[in-house]
Design an enzyme around this catalytic site. Sequence first.
Site, PDB file in Angstrom:
ATOM      1  N   TRP A 124       0.819  -1.217   0.000  1.00 48.58           N
ATOM      2  CA  TRP A 124       0.000   0.000   0.000  1.00 48.58           C
ATOM      3  C   TRP A 124       0.847   1.258   0.000  1.00 48.58           C
ATOM      4  CZ3 TRP A 124      -4.060  -1.147  -2.246  1.00 48.58           C
ATOM      5  CH2 TRP A 124      -4.757  -2.325  -1.973  1.00 48.58           C
ATOM      6  N   ASP A 130      -1.343   7.010   6.195  1.00 50.42           N
ATOM      7  CA  ASP A 130      -2.411   6.121   5.771  1.00 50.42           C
ATOM      8  C   ASP A 130      -2.686   5.184   6.939  1.00 50.42           C
ATOM      9  OD1 ASP A 130      -4.063   4.177   4.754  1.00 50.42           O
ATOM     10  OD2 ASP A 130      -2.760   3.622   3.070  1.00 50.42           O
ATOM     11  N   LYS A 157     -12.414  -1.145   7.596  1.00 54.88           N
ATOM     12  CA  LYS A 157     -11.762  -2.122   8.464  1.00 54.88           C
ATOM     13  C   LYS A 157     -12.184  -1.912   9.918  1.00 54.88           C
ATOM     14  CE  LYS A 157      -8.310  -1.889   4.944  1.00 54.88           C
ATOM     15  NZ  LYS A 157      -8.638  -3.049   4.180  1.00 54.88           N
TER      16      LYS A 157
HETATM   17  N1  PMP Z   1      -4.088   1.461   2.339  1.00 56.78           N
HETATM   18  C1  PMP Z   1      -4.184   0.447   3.209  1.00 56.78           C
HETATM   19  C2  PMP Z   1      -3.273   0.403   4.387  1.00 56.78           C
HETATM   20  C3  PMP Z   1      -5.120  -0.567   2.978  1.00 56.78           C
HETATM   21  O1  PMP Z   1      -5.210  -1.597   3.818  1.00 56.78           O
HETATM   22  C4  PMP Z   1      -5.967  -0.493   1.833  1.00 56.78           C
HETATM   23  C5  PMP Z   1      -7.040  -1.509   1.554  1.00 56.78           C
HETATM   24  N2  PMP Z   1      -6.843  -2.782   1.907  1.00 56.78           N
HETATM   25  C6  PMP Z   1      -5.810   0.579   0.958  1.00 56.78           C
HETATM   26  C7  PMP Z   1      -4.872   1.549   1.252  1.00 56.78           C
HETATM   27  C8  PMP Z   1      -6.677   0.712  -0.254  1.00 56.78           C
HETATM   28  O2  PMP Z   1      -7.950   1.075   0.146  1.00 56.78           O
HETATM   29  P1  PMP Z   1      -9.180   1.309  -0.834  1.00 56.78           P
HETATM   30  O3  PMP Z   1      -9.555  -0.021  -1.393  1.00 56.78           O
HETATM   31  O4  PMP Z   1     -10.210   1.874   0.099  1.00 56.78           O
HETATM   32  O5  PMP Z   1      -8.767   2.277  -1.880  1.00 56.78           O
END
Ligand code: PMP
Length: 358
Positions: free
Chosen positions: A101, A168, A192
């Site tokens: 991520w 994030d 989450k």
């Molecule tokens: N950042 C983190 C730390 C995540 O866990 C996730 C989703 N699993 C995301 C970003 C991406 O999120 P989204 O699908 O809401 O764009």
Amino acid sequence: MARVHNFNAGPAGLPLPALERAQRELIDFEGTGMSIMEHSHRGKAYEGVHDEALALLRELAGVPDTHHVLFMQGGAHAQFALVPMNFLGGRSADYIHTGTWSKGAIDEAKLFGAVRIAAQTDATRVPAQSELALDPGAAYVHVTSNNTIEGSQFHYDPDTGGVPLVADMSSDILWKKPDVARYALIYAGAQKNLGPSGVVIVIARKDFVESGRKDIAKIFRYSTFAAANSLYNTPPTFAIYLVRNVLQWMKSVGGPAQIQAWNEEKARLLYAALDGHADYYRAPVEKASRSTMNVVFRLPSEALEEDFVKTASKAGLAGLKGHRSVGGIRASIYNAVTVDDVKKLVGFMEEFARKNRP
Ligand code: PMP
């Protein structure tokens, strides 16, 4: 009623009282003769929910007056782009690269300016403060506080000197009370720890928001959402309503202090089971970097991992398959997962290891 023990990585299990309240109120919200999702986002009924959700976030996360709380859309992926779009503008930003991520955030930032990697670690750990090679002239420093896929987590707030810190926190927001004052901007998809997908929670310092570019489309500016109480355009009303229910549940059980105590107990139980059967289960993340939210582990073979997930599912333990990019097992133990859910999983793991030697 057959609710399973839900270890999904996100969207993830929600606290039952938050869902039951939604069920009770679904057809007729507070005697108004319609569901909350059928109300105008400019009407009194919805506005009450919206403001309560914002106020609960402010209270539970301990957000000081220096910061806005915003509801946005587009998931954390939109934030990957909006942060550099608003705050990078041809300058250079520092990114701490710790997993899939953070890579997503880095790739988007490159479209708007220079990206320096202030530290990079493999999937087994996050860097220590002493490993961060920070540029004092950076526009901001970006960190992924919990690596959902790798199962690693920062257990300290990085010290960036005077440089704005952006985090994030999608997969560990409010796992405990955050130290908001240390952050210029925090973003997190709700799906989450805080609710369903469809809404992103942003907590951002007012002067940082004001410093953002004004020559980008209004819908992409944080300042637009700040000026309009997150009602610039139609927000995801039902998702925000459910976030309200989840926050109210959090408050009713004792707030972030109780949630943190449960989360630490859940993580302790699960890692103790892994360490106690180290001849069978392998936890690849270094102890100091282990996530309290996503517990990642391997079995002696991929065939056994497949069998583990299948057998667990039959036993009412759902969502244990690791991310498709890395395989293995991942138990996500977000705020709504109970200590009892984790005890059931630990019991299953012990039995599985006893019965299924390679
Ligand atoms: N950042 C983190 C730390 C995540 O866990 C996730 C989703 N699993 C995301 C970003 C991406 O999120 P989204 O699908 O809401 O764009």
